[in-house]
Design a protein around this motif. Structure first.
Motif, short mmCIF file in Angstrom:
data_model
loop_
_atom_site.label_atom_id
_atom_site.label_comp_id
_atom_site.label_asym_id
_atom_site.label_seq_id
_atom_site.Cartn_x
_atom_site.Cartn_y
_atom_site.Cartn_z
N HIS A 198 -11.36 -54.10 -27.86
CA HIS A 198 -12.59 -54.78 -27.44
C HIS A 198 -13.03 -55.73 -28.53
CE1 HIS A 198 -12.81 -51.50 -24.55
NE2 HIS A 198 -13.85 -52.08 -23.98
N GLU A 213 -9.58 -56.14 -21.65
CA GLU A 213 -10.65 -57.08 -21.94
C GLU A 213 -11.70 -56.90 -20.86
OE1 GLU A 213 -11.59 -61.81 -22.44
OE2 GLU A 213 -9.53 -61.12 -22.41
N ILE A 214 -12.86 -56.45 -21.27
CA ILE A 214 -13.95 -56.22 -20.34
C ILE A 214 -14.97 -57.31 -20.54
CG2 ILE A 214 -15.72 -54.61 -19.60
CD1 ILE A 214 -13.91 -52.38 -20.71
N ARG A 215 -15.28 -58.00 -19.48
CA ARG A 215 -16.23 -59.11 -19.59
C ARG A 215 -17.56 -58.73 -19.03
NH1 ARG A 215 -12.98 -64.23 -20.02
NH2 ARG A 215 -10.93 -63.43 -20.23
N ASP A 251 -18.00 -57.73 -26.27
CA ASP A 251 -17.78 -56.78 -25.17
C ASP A 251 -18.56 -55.50 -25.42
OD1 ASP A 251 -15.86 -58.55 -24.06
OD2 ASP A 251 -14.27 -57.64 -25.28
N GLU A 256 -22.27 -55.93 -24.87
CA GLU A 256 -22.59 -55.93 -23.45
C GLU A 256 -22.60 -54.51 -22.88
OE1 GLU A 256 -20.25 -57.35 -19.52
OE2 GLU A 256 -20.49 -58.88 -21.08
N HIS A 257 -21.62 -53.71 -23.27
CA HIS A 257 -21.51 -52.36 -22.71
C HIS A 257 -22.53 -51.39 -23.27
CE1 HIS A 257 -18.01 -53.56 -20.59
NE2 HIS A 257 -17.32 -53.81 -21.68
#
Length: 129
Positions: free
Chosen positions: A43, A127-129, A47, A50-51
């Motif tokens: 990450h 990859e978490i957007r 990212d 955001e999480h």
């Protein structure tokens, strides 16, 4: 009954401090949240921000602590930096041992399953957007 002092083991102060530092890293809820996210793959800071929902400076500070403990590593790519667990299997084993200890003492709690069964090297980057 008195225990004779010569029968007591001599403590390794340096090793004790290293273990305490590791447990400090695991003893903070934000750092555990970061580890849980990283267990699913690499990450970027943004990212994680955001999480987790915390300020970038806060997430960066916790990542620095985890880097210092060598629980995570950073890999630069262009203008981004990707963070990942350095030892996913060892981290999972430690978390699983903690879960067993908690259960044995009457507490039933489980962190995100990614942490007890982490993303391993060679898997594609997440990859978490």
């Amino acid at each position: 009954m008195t225990i004779k002092s010569r029968l007591l083991p001599t403590l390794d102060i340096d090793a004790t401090e290293v273990y305490a530092h590791l447990f400090d890293a695991l003893g903070d809820p934000t750092r555990l949240a970061v580890l849980q996210h990283l267990a699913s793959g690499e990450h970027r800071v943004r990212d994680l921000v955001e999480h987790i929902g915390l300020a970038q400076s806060t997430v960066s500070r916790h990542l620095s602590f985890l880097l210092e403990c060598r629980l995570v590593a950073v890999r630069p790519e262009g203008r981004s930096s990707w963070y990942a667990l350095t030892e996913p299997a060892s981290t999972a084993a430690l978390i699983n041992a903690a879960q067993s200890l908690l259960r044995a003492t009457g507490t039933h709690a489980q962190l995100h399953t990614h942490l007890s069964h982490p993303h391993t090297a060679g898997d594609e980057r997440t990859e978490i957007r």
